[in-house]
Scaffold this active site. Structure first.
Site, mmCIF file in Angstrom:
data_model
loop_
_atom_site.group_PDB
_atom_site.id
_atom_site.type_symbol
_atom_site.label_atom_id
_atom_site.label_comp_id
_atom_site.label_asym_id
_atom_site.label_seq_id
_atom_site.Cartn_x
_atom_site.Cartn_y
_atom_site.Cartn_z
ATOM 1 N N GLU A 68 55.123 44.122 33.263
ATOM 2 C CA GLU A 68 54.614 44.019 34.639
ATOM 3 C C GLU A 68 53.315 44.809 34.823
ATOM 4 O OE1 GLU A 68 57.372 44.559 37.809
ATOM 5 O OE2 GLU A 68 58.867 43.213 36.957
ATOM 6 N N GLY A 69 52.424 44.701 33.864
ATOM 7 C CA GLY A 69 51.160 45.420 33.906
ATOM 8 C C GLY A 69 51.267 46.703 33.113
#
Length: 823
Positions: free
Chosen positions: A502-503
């Site tokens: 997620e990043g």
């Protein structure tokens, strides 16, 4: 000397009016009056009064004449601004517009409105949500066998999959009208926390369908037909979703995905229809091996212009049923021995009709906007909640273990090195819990917290890694030896997964937090950019002039506030709070002003180059992050009713944030490329030098004491973890034993004293304790207590061992990468 008084008073008045954020006209009149009155009262020479007034008039008169100011000052500055300001790409523009601004905007203001923070409603679970936690979630946790999942099956057992489906764990975010649970973000977070305290594999399995994926996207953008068909099936587990975004050539840079779809006609369910022929190669897709419906991001092309005049339609999202011809799915990745279902998804010439596009043909090319609008919500919940749940369990486990594990005749929690680790575990967990709670509450208030979600994802996972590391250090060999009795090892192995997904955290810190925060949270930057883009020149100039001079006044005010609050060690200012927390609010006022000043100066001096000064951006993002986290700490403390027993945890966490803020600002100034500017900023930000210190040893000892004995603060800190002393929960049983361990300590001291003095002999414990009772050093009840505690603690200090054959892998062959490529 009297002739200097008008000038000095005038300068002081400038600072005071800037500190108070007075308007331009008020500032002009007020400073003039101050100069005249001071000169008259001091008996200064008329020139000593006139010269400062003339200097003031030279500045104030042009600024107060609107038409003159716009023509001679704002117009040239507008021209320069339009040349030096980097143009936002369409993808950057979409990302900026996707989120909303909450209290984090106040933190960028230099003068936060603390009453607005405290007026936010206290986050609370509904009766139904509490019942779900006490019922189905409790039941799920009692069924989890982490060793079976991670070592024997590399999967959840079938009965656990069935339990999740029957109890609609995959439908927490789906409204009740579609058969889901319709839970709040706070409940969603609480469920994940409790599950994560037992198993990262199970929590990931539950988190993904309730995060960014088909359900979330359908709720916001799906057609009525898509919602009515898929949402009930997703809620009850008939459909298992995954979402395929990342590929070999596009990870964090999702806008560069090479996967494509060509608009054409093809066969679908016996008919010839207009659709898209897809070619894609995706990896790291959670739930892909077991998914029945695949969400896919791809770039859509219409070379024959069957849909209109545009050939490159942009990123588009689609749903692909598992049985679709050409879809290659089912193989698995193996992420660091945490075997949640994760694997590649590939396809060549996979045809789907336009009705499978999420939102239908009208949403073709809108995929990037759809993703970024939904990402902030999912990212605010999933990983911060998982990190919080694991950290709460680490508190319960390590605090109890440090009390029952003895070395050199003492509980290891008494050693200062262990105390230090316990303090970090307690402080970071307290802060992580407050941060996770704040972002969940923001979602429940209807916000799309783009910047707070990035802050929460980065800091919650980084602090979870620190907590896990310290827990492993305290447990020593107990944490290292894997087996059914190890409750730490798999979590430690899997933490890099949270850091990466997620990043990736490096990118999140270096590019996202300040990159989005500087524009989204700043009160004037986005307005200036929008004003400069207005087509009509006259309207553009008036709008730019209005915002520009607000921004200039804002900058001078923050310079004054930063200097004054630094000079007074942040001991002035009206703030809320009690005797414990007023100083904390004032300190945050100081660092809010310092952040606004340094950020404004960085953007002014470096311009578009700041985008590439990632280390400076990262440090400015750190200041914003710690301001947000510290604000969350204070809000949590107020919502809990200002519990005195929590004050050591609050103090440790707050001082850690303040120490890190100071370090981040110092790092910006030490590395600022224009040294004279850096020197001036340092004088304004640190007029008395750097005075913050990390949490003291004494404070750390108080936090460690909280973790190693039952008390109200400890109960609140571990609330939300699964601590039922069931057969599958060693930490729950150890936590339940803690009061007896403490009760046995004075008896144990008497017993050991007798043994060391030679008054009790024997070579083993059984003989020694029998002799101690016989000689009256302890009574029968005390002997029984010692024997019970010793037998019970043996389980928790023991480790597993295996026959060599048990550790051999059942299969050892994996297909070469080249054989799995679609290229």
């Amino acid at each position: 000397m009297s002739n200097l008084i008008p000038l000095l008073v005038g300068l002081l008045a400038c600072i005071v009016f800037a500190y108070l954020r007075s308007g331009l006209r008020t500032w002009s009149i007020g400073v003039a009056v101050a100069i005249g009155a001071a000169g008259w009262l001091a008996g200064s020479h008329w020139l000593a009064i006139a010269l400062p007034l003339l200097a003031l008039a030279a500045v104030a008169v042009p600024l107060n004449l609107g038409d003159f100011r716009r023509a001679r000052i704002s117009a040239p500055l507008l021209s320069i601004y339009r040349k030096i300001t980097p143009q936002l790409s369409p993808t950057e523009q979409v990302a900026l517009e996707a989120g909303t601004v909450g209290f984090e905007g106040e933190l960028f203001s230099g003068k936060p409105d603390w009453n607005a923070l405290l007026a936010q409603p206290k986050p609370e679970l509904s009766v139904e949500e509490r019942a779900f936690l006490a019922g189905p979630v409790e039941g799920l946790c009692k069924r989890i066998d982490e060793w079976q999942i991670t070592h024997e099956l590399a999967d959840l057992p079938p009965e656990l999959w069935d339990y999740l489906k029957v109890n609609r764990f995959f439908g927490m975010i789906i409204p009740k009208e579609y058969g889901g649970l319709g839970f709040s973000a706070l409940a969603h977070s609480a469920v994940l926390q409790k599950i994560a305290s037992m198993s990262a594999t199970v929590s990931s399995t539950v988190a993904v369908p309730n995060s960014l994926g088909p359900a979330e996207l359908l709720l916001h953008y799906g057609t009525d037909e898509q919602k009515n068909h898929y949402l009930p099936r997703l809620a009850d587990g008939r459909e298992i979703p995954c979402f395929a975004l990342t590929g070999p050539y596009a990870g964090s840079d999702a806008t560069s995905i090479p996967d494509y779809g060509i608009v054409c006609k093809g066969e679908w369910q016996g008919g010839n229809v207009l659709g898209v022929r897809l070619t894609f190669d995706k990896r790291y897709i959670t739930l892909a091996p077991v998914a029945t419906i695949v969400g896919l991001a791809f770039r859509m092309h219409d070379p024959d212009k069957l849909l209109g005049d545009v050939e490159d339609l942009g990123i588009t999202l689609a749903l692909i049923p598992r049985e679709t011809k050409g879809l290659d799915i089912g193989r698995r990745h193996f992420p660091l021995n945490v075997p949640f279902q994760n694997g590649p998804v590939r396809g060549r010439d996979v045809f789907i009709p336009l009705s499978q596009l999420i939102g239908g043909p009208d949403m073709a090319g809108q995929g990037w906007r759809m993703l970024v609008e939904c990402l902030s919500v999912g990212r605010a919940i999933s990983l911060p909640s998982t990190a919080t749940g694991g950290s709460r369990m680490a508190v319960a486990a390590t605090g109890a273990y440090a009390r029952l594990r003895k070395q050199f005749g003492l509980a290891i929690g008494r050693f200062e090195g262990v105390e230090e680790a316990l303090a970090r575990i307690g402080g970071y967990t307290y802060a992580t819990a407050a941060l996770s709670r704040a972002t969940a509450a923001a979602v429940d208030r209807g916000e799309r917290p783009a910047v707070p979600s990035a802050i929460a994802k980065y800091h919650a996972t980084e602090w979870a890694r620190e907590v896990s590391r310290d827990a492993m250090d305290v447990h020593g060999g107990k944490g290292v030896i894997l087996g059914p009795g190890n409750y730490l090892g798999r979590a430690w192995q899997g933490l890099p997964i949270m850091i990466t997904v997620e990043g990736a955290n490096i990118m999140t810190r270096s590019l996202m937090i300040f990159g989005q925060g500087a524009i989204r949270c700043h009160p004037y930057v986005l307005e200036e950019m929008q004003a400069a883009a207005i087509p009509d020149y006259g309207t553009r100039l008036r709008a730019f002039d209005r915002v520009l001079f607000k921004h200039i006044g804002f900058g001078f005010s923050n310079a004054a506030r930063s200097f004054v609050l630094g000079l007074t060690a942040a001991k002035i200012g009206r703030v809320p709070g009690d005797a414990c927390t007023k100083r904390y609010y004032r300190k945050l006022n100081r660092y809010s002003a310092a952040l606004a000043l340094v950020a404004d100066t960085s953007m002014l001096v470096l311009g578009g180059k700041l985008k590439f000064k990632e280390k400076i951006s990262a440090r400015l993002g750190d200041v914003l992050s710690y301001l947000y986290i510290a604000s969350s700490l204070l809000k949590q403390y107020e919502d809990e009713g200002r519990p005195v027993t929590d004050q050591p945890l609050l103090a440790w966490s707050f001082h850690e944030c303040a120490w890190r803020m100071q370090g981040a600002l110092d790092g910006v100034l030490r590395n600022f490329p224009l040294r004279p500017v850096a020197w001036l900023l340092r004088a304004l930000v640190f007029p008395l030098g750097r005075r913050e210190v990390p949490p003291s040893d004494r404070l750390g000892r108080r936090v460690a004491a909280i973790l190693t004995a039952p008390n109200e603060a400890r109960t609140r800190l571990i609330d939300g973890a699964f601590l039922t002393p069931s057969a599958n929960n060693a930490v729950g049983r150890m936590n339940a034993l803690l009061p007896e361990v403490i009760a046995a300590e004075p008896v144990e001291r008497k017993f050991l004293k007798a043994v060391k003095s030679g008054e009790v002999g024997g070579l083993d414990f059984a003989a020694q304790i029998a002799e101690a009772e016989a000689k009256g050093f302890i009574d029968a009840a005390e002997r029984q207590l010692l024997e019970h505690v010793r037998a019970a603690t043996f389980e928790f200090i023991s480790v597993d061992d295996f026959d060599s054959a048990e550790l051999r892998a059942a299969t050892t062959k994996a297909a070469p990468n080249a054989l799995r490529s679609v290229a």
